[in-house]
Scaffold this motif. Sequence first.
Motif, mmCIF file in Angstrom:
data_model
loop_
_atom_site.group_PDB
_atom_site.id
_atom_site.type_symbol
_atom_site.label_atom_id
_atom_site.label_comp_id
_atom_site.label_asym_id
_atom_site.label_seq_id
_atom_site.Cartn_x
_atom_site.Cartn_y
_atom_site.Cartn_z
ATOM 1 N N GLY A 62 0.819 -1.212 0.000
ATOM 2 C CA GLY A 62 0.000 0.000 0.000
ATOM 3 C C GLY A 62 0.842 1.246 0.000
ATOM 4 N N GLU A 63 0.283 2.324 -0.533
ATOM 5 C CA GLU A 63 1.024 3.583 -0.640
ATOM 6 C C GLU A 63 0.955 4.404 0.636
ATOM 7 O OE1 GLU A 63 -0.379 5.674 -3.985
ATOM 8 O OE2 GLU A 63 0.242 4.173 -5.457
ATOM 9 N N GLN A 64 -0.179 4.309 1.356
ATOM 10 C CA GLN A 64 -0.375 5.137 2.524
ATOM 11 C C GLN A 64 -0.079 4.404 3.826
ATOM 12 O OE1 GLN A 64 -0.949 8.306 2.006
ATOM 13 N NE2 GLN A 64 -1.094 7.953 -0.212
ATOM 14 N N ARG A 65 -0.266 3.069 3.826
ATOM 15 C CA ARG A 65 -0.150 2.322 5.067
ATOM 16 C C ARG A 65 1.303 2.096 5.431
ATOM 17 N NH1 ARG A 65 -3.698 -2.913 5.072
ATOM 18 N NH2 ARG A 65 -3.110 -2.750 7.269
ATOM 19 N N ARG A 66 1.576 2.162 6.714
ATOM 20 C CA ARG A 66 2.890 1.863 7.251
ATOM 21 C C ARG A 66 2.707 1.106 8.554
ATOM 22 N NH1 ARG A 66 3.852 3.005 2.925
ATOM 23 N NH2 ARG A 66 5.370 4.452 2.038
ATOM 24 N N GLY A 67 3.795 0.502 9.060
ATOM 25 C CA GLY A 67 3.711 -0.204 10.318
ATOM 26 C C GLY A 67 3.594 -1.702 10.128
ATOM 27 N N PRO A 68 3.404 -2.454 11.242
ATOM 28 C CA PRO A 68 3.404 -3.922 11.202
ATOM 29 C C PRO A 68 2.387 -4.514 10.236
ATOM 30 C CG PRO A 68 3.514 -3.124 13.466
ATOM 31 C CD PRO A 68 3.266 -1.932 12.619
ATOM 32 N N ASN A 69 1.201 -3.916 10.137
ATOM 33 C CA ASN A 69 0.166 -4.494 9.276
ATOM 34 C C ASN A 69 0.499 -4.382 7.792
ATOM 35 O OD1 ASN A 69 -1.398 -5.191 11.473
ATOM 36 N ND2 ASN A 69 -2.561 -3.279 11.452
ATOM 37 N N ALA A 70 1.417 -3.491 7.442
ATOM 38 C CA ALA A 70 1.761 -3.295 6.037
ATOM 39 C C ALA A 70 2.969 -4.123 5.605
ATOM 40 C CB ALA A 70 2.052 -1.817 5.781
ATOM 41 N N ARG A 71 3.612 -4.816 6.540
ATOM 42 C CA ARG A 71 4.818 -5.556 6.204
ATOM 43 C C ARG A 71 4.500 -6.726 5.279
ATOM 44 N NH1 ARG A 71 7.024 -5.884 12.400
ATOM 45 N NH2 ARG A 71 7.735 -3.706 12.580
ATOM 46 N N LEU A 72 5.299 -6.833 4.224
ATOM 47 C CA LEU A 72 5.191 -7.958 3.306
ATOM 48 C C LEU A 72 6.251 -8.991 3.665
ATOM 49 C CD1 LEU A 72 4.689 -6.248 -0.164
ATOM 50 C CD2 LEU A 72 3.121 -7.882 0.879
ATOM 51 N N TYR A 73 5.802 -10.221 3.880
ATOM 52 C CA TYR A 73 6.717 -11.303 4.222
ATOM 53 C C TYR A 73 6.931 -12.214 3.009
ATOM 54 C CZ TYR A 73 5.896 -9.865 9.045
ATOM 55 O OH TYR A 73 5.815 -9.136 10.203
ATOM 56 N N GLY A 74 8.172 -12.615 2.801
ATOM 57 C CA GLY A 74 8.487 -13.524 1.707
ATOM 58 C C GLY A 74 9.456 -14.592 2.166
ATOM 59 N N ILE A 75 9.480 -15.704 1.446
ATOM 60 C CA ILE A 75 10.418 -16.780 1.757
ATOM 61 C C ILE A 75 11.843 -16.311 1.474
ATOM 62 C CG2 ILE A 75 11.186 -19.081 1.020
ATOM 63 C CD1 ILE A 75 8.286 -19.813 0.566
ATOM 64 N N VAL A 76 12.768 -16.672 2.344
ATOM 65 C CA VAL A 76 14.181 -16.340 2.147
ATOM 66 C C VAL A 76 14.724 -17.235 1.048
ATOM 67 C CG1 VAL A 76 16.454 -16.205 3.215
ATOM 68 C CG2 VAL A 76 14.401 -15.642 4.560
#
Length: 420
Positions: A62-76
């Motif tokens: 998202g462009e406006q959202r920040r913080g823990p809820n906006a974190r994108l998780y991916g496989i290493v």
Amino acid sequence: MPASPSTARAINDRLALRFLQQEGPLTAGQLKQLTGLSRPTVADLVDRLTAAGLITVVGESGEQRRGPNARLYGIVADRAHLAALDVRTGGVSVLVSDLLGGVLAEASVPIRGDTGTGPAVEQAVTLVERAAKEAGAASLHTVGVGAPGLIDPATGELRDSSGLPEWHRRLVTALQERLPARVIVENETNLAALAEQREGAARDRDTFVLLWLGHGTGAAVVLDGALRRGASGGTGEIGFLPVPGTTALPSATDCEGGFHSLVGAAAIAELARTYGLSIDGQADGPAAAALVRRAVRAVAGRGAEDDRDAGAGGDIGGGGDAVPDEDTASAFLDALAGRLAIGAASVTAVLDPGCVVLGGEVGQAGGRVLAARVQERLVRMSPLPTEVRASALGGGAVLRGALLTARDGAQDDLFAPPAR
């Protein structure tokens, strides 16, 4: 009996990891939606997987959202490195990838027929080691190997097979001795079918048969989503199928006189010669594919959608890119389609797969033009409705299937529940 808390956590972790693999980076909220788990459960599994080094934050959503809820998780992706090998009678190709299948290095080496077993094995193993070094992989976690011949369903080992060089069987043992990696070996045609099912012409099919058309001939059978190997690992040895149109019957040690004698690369080259076409050089899979491709060009035009595998070699009549006249090309393709339909009809009568994929270099080169002609003849020969499709991956399907197998094996290990 309900699962224990540790088992439930392991199941949830694997579910989340599979979604991250299939869908790409996701937020915790997206993981909650896809898995159906509660918010606290998702938060716990994200913490566990992050601590284990399996996932990490790769960005924000998202462009406006920040913080823990906006974190994108991916496989290493570099949590493990994988290698895939395509072992042919004339050489070896290898690629090295990360855990997500991103290709980091590719290489190949020809191996002459008069090369001794020891030197041939050393060339192949050295190729893998060099590719791993080029990819920056300190070590390989899993190696997938595609090879011609029978795979023992009980042991997973490559069995003795007539006509194959001894270094094929020795190679797997050498890889296991030299590399700190798990080595998984599978029949090349089975791997091609896996790749076509996951990423190619059979993505919408859970039941189909792949006819491998390259230097040699084989088949792979997928029923209800599962690859079938048979009691001895020999399901799909269609080259030995007795068929009309040959001068002899195959034997237990030689497929000459079987379906291979109709549609192997040498047979295609011989058929072409009866129509005034010839291939310069050895009649191998790429050369036969080049011949079929140019016949398709003559019928469908040089810009045809079916002309997709521009890398294959071999010339028709010594003319480089020379294209035969349309009538000659059409007659040649008709004759080849008639031969292919014999094998396809035999498979269809026994298995009723509903779909036959013409695989390998020749199947891809023939494209929709050849597939349509085979299907037209199959309709006349069989009462069972069967769609005939051209390979989307061609000769590269074996290497891709080996990589998919290595990736599945590595992820099963890395994503496995912890020992109790």
